[in-house]
Design an enzyme around this catalytic site. Structure first.
Site, PDB file in Angstrom:
ATOM      1  N   SER A 268     -38.943  -4.233  46.502  1.00  0.00           N
ATOM      2  CA  SER A 268     -38.210  -3.203  47.230  1.00  0.00           C
ATOM      3  C   SER A 268     -39.100  -2.599  48.305  1.00  0.00           C
ATOM      4  CB  SER A 268     -37.765  -2.103  46.264  1.00  0.00           C
ATOM      5  OG  SER A 268     -38.859  -1.243  46.015  1.00  0.00           O
ATOM      6  N   LYS A 269     -38.476  -1.818  49.168  1.00  0.00           N
ATOM      7  CA  LYS A 269     -39.265  -1.243  50.264  1.00  0.00           C
ATOM      8  C   LYS A 269     -40.294  -0.244  49.722  1.00  0.00           C
ATOM      9  CE  LYS A 269     -36.709   2.714  52.023  1.00  0.00           C
ATOM     10  NZ  LYS A 269     -36.091   3.345  53.166  1.00  0.00           N
TER      11      LYS A 269
END
Ligand code: GLU
Length: 513
Positions: A268-269
């Protein structure tokens, strides 16, 4: 280029909802490679119909990222081809026409339900034991829409114009199957699909409608995108069918997920900040969170290295080779060699690629990328010589600056422990003699090598110990590039002075210890 695929037109279709995640970069890369492999066209389409998620600056960020990576689209917002506009917010009339066509053919219907109506429906369904209630075939006839209301009522709702949406009328009891190049046969039961909104209140289309209409109108031959869109494809297939385009649907290829370094879950970011590595190509400042997310570029990655690393996240060339230029990849890439399972993100591997590419780069190309980090008084010739020496030892472009200070200034922080270990008090006179010898020798590294090695041999001293001490007093540490090249670049007189000063320090610390 030889190719069995004809008229390949592929698109990268990001939504400007934030920076491009590494998964997006991979999607762009694979589309680009596929287009190049088959002599096709790579298109960039900006999917900005979701105004609520629109983020200022994101489109520019996407364009800048592609430019840095060197994936130049043949058709895009900046370079429109004959199928524009390439920004969905500028294509409203096209979508409106198509939505109306679906309503007229009975494949879609108006819905006028208020947000409260939708909440009430969900509560009702839940009370009746439905686990995840959806606006689908089982509830549509109980809602406020053009299937349940009279023509007059529909006309009056349309006139008022509030909460007017258009939904797909998903058929009942069908199996929707399609072929995915990576997943092979994929099937969904239509009864499990909701009547997706295709036109939102306000008249903007949703992703599903706009995506299908644009892929068709832009003559997209292959849809290569992330696995997260696989389930949406069932709705897309229905849309193609409703428009009568099913026979000429694009070929689908859904790419496997990019996983966290642990292999557990999607990268994920947030993982970048959590694990200390970038997950975005360029640095991104998030205004809302007032947080800055690291970029591969700013971390000192060469775009070629990042591309090579990413190319192997989900694809393999069928052998153990790992180093591929963009040109190699354009020749080799094939959808058949994309893995089904997720690809684990390995930052050490990314760094390894960067090392390889820095080492392979010309001094001149590195020079142009790092020169702004250095004082203007340093000549190009001198800097390129330093680059040549450091190239095999650095991981990031920024390392050229941090690992080269001793070429310009006397090291302030020297490896005293190493010095204590390698320095012998009785060698003081030899180091003084070597310092003098250096000033009496030419500045050529070969001459310096002959003179220094000659002296050490003549006096039957230990090469290892002598070299280590010279390295520490000249450059601060026992490791580093070739000693004689280093002396040549730093200058004979400066090295003489560093040796004299360093030896006096060595005498003191060795005496006291
Ligand atoms: N706009 C979608 C995205 O942001 C595109 C998905 C697709 O390629 O169909 O990823």
């Amino acid at each position: 280029m030889m190719s069995e695929e004809k008229n390949v037109r592929v698109r990268f279709a990001p939504s400007p909802t934030g920076p491009l995640h590494i998964g997006g970069v991979r999607t762009a890369l694979y589309n680009y490679l596929f287009a190049k492999k088959h002599g096709g066209t790579f298109i960039l389409r900006i999917e900005d119909t979701d105004q609520t998620r629109y983020v200022e600056g994101a489109e520019e960020y996407i364009l800048n990222s592609l430019e840095w990576l060197g994936f130049t689209p043949e058709e895009s917002v900046n370079q429109p081809g004959e199928y524009g506009p390439y920004r969905q917010s500028e294509r409203k009339d096209i979508y409106k026409k198509h939505v109306e066509q679906l309503i007229a053919s009975g494949h879609a219907y108006y819905a006028f339900d208020t947000p409260e109506d939708l909440v009430a429906m969900r509560e009702r369904e839940q009370a009746a034991g439905v686990h995840t209630p959806k606006y689908d075939h089982s509830v549509r006839m109980k809602m406020k829409n053009s299937l349940t209301l009279s023509e007059e009522e529909v006309a009056s709702y349309l006139k008022i114009g509030e909460n007017v949406t258009v939904r797909m009328k998903v058929p009942v009891g069908e199996t929707i199957s399609f072929h995915d190049t990576i997943r092979e046969k994929v099937s969904f039961q239509s009864n499990e699909l909701d009547d997706k909104v295709i036109m939102k209140a306000g008249g903007l289309p949703t992703y599903h409608l706009a995506n299908v209409v644009d892929d068709r109108l832009m003559k997209i031959s292959h849809v290569i995108r992330g696995e997260e869109w696989l389930s949406s494809t069932a709705h897309h297939v229905l849309l193609y069918r409703s428009f009568g385009w099913e026979e000429e649907m694009p070929i689908f290829a859904h790419l496997p997920l990019i996983l966290k370094p642990s292999g557990k879950g999607k990268l994920s970011k947030r993982d970048g900040a959590k694990f200390g590595f970038p997950v975005f190509p360029l640095e991104w400042h998030d205004e809302k969170e007032d947080a800055t997310f690291a970029g591969f570029k700013e971390a000192g990655f060469l775009p070629e290295a990042l591309i090579n690393f990413i190319s192997l996240l989900g694809w393999n060339p069928g052998n153990d080779e790992e180093i591929f230029s963009l040109e190699d990849l354009c020749n080799l890439f094939s959808l058949d060699q994309i893995n089904k399972s997720g690809a684990q993100f390995d930052y050490d591997k990314a760094q390894w690629f960067n090392q390889q590419y820095i080492n392979k780069s010309s001094n001149n190309s590195i020079y142009s990328q790092v020169k702004s980090d250095f004082d203007e008084s340093i000549s190009q010739d001198q800097l390129e010589k330093i680059i040549e020496l450091l190239k095999p030892r650095v991981t990031f472009l920024a390392d050229f600056k941090t690992q080269s200070s001793y070429f310009f200034n006397k090291p302030t922080d020297i490896d005293e422990k190493g010095l204590k270990k390698k320095y012998k008090l009785e060698n003081e006179e030899h180091f003084n003699a070597l310092a003098t010898l250096i000033t009496n020798t030419s500045n050529k590294s070969e001459d310096l090598q002959d003179a220094i090695k000659g002296y050490i041999t003549e006096h039957a001293l230990k090469f290892g110990d002598m070299f280590s001490v010279l390295r520490i007093v000249i450059a601060g540490s026992m490791s580093g590039p070739d000693l004689f090249e280093m002396i040549s670049l730093i200058g004979n007189q400066e090295c003489h002075d560093r040796i004299i000063e360093g030896i006096s320090t060595a005498q003191k610390i060795t005496n006291n210890g």
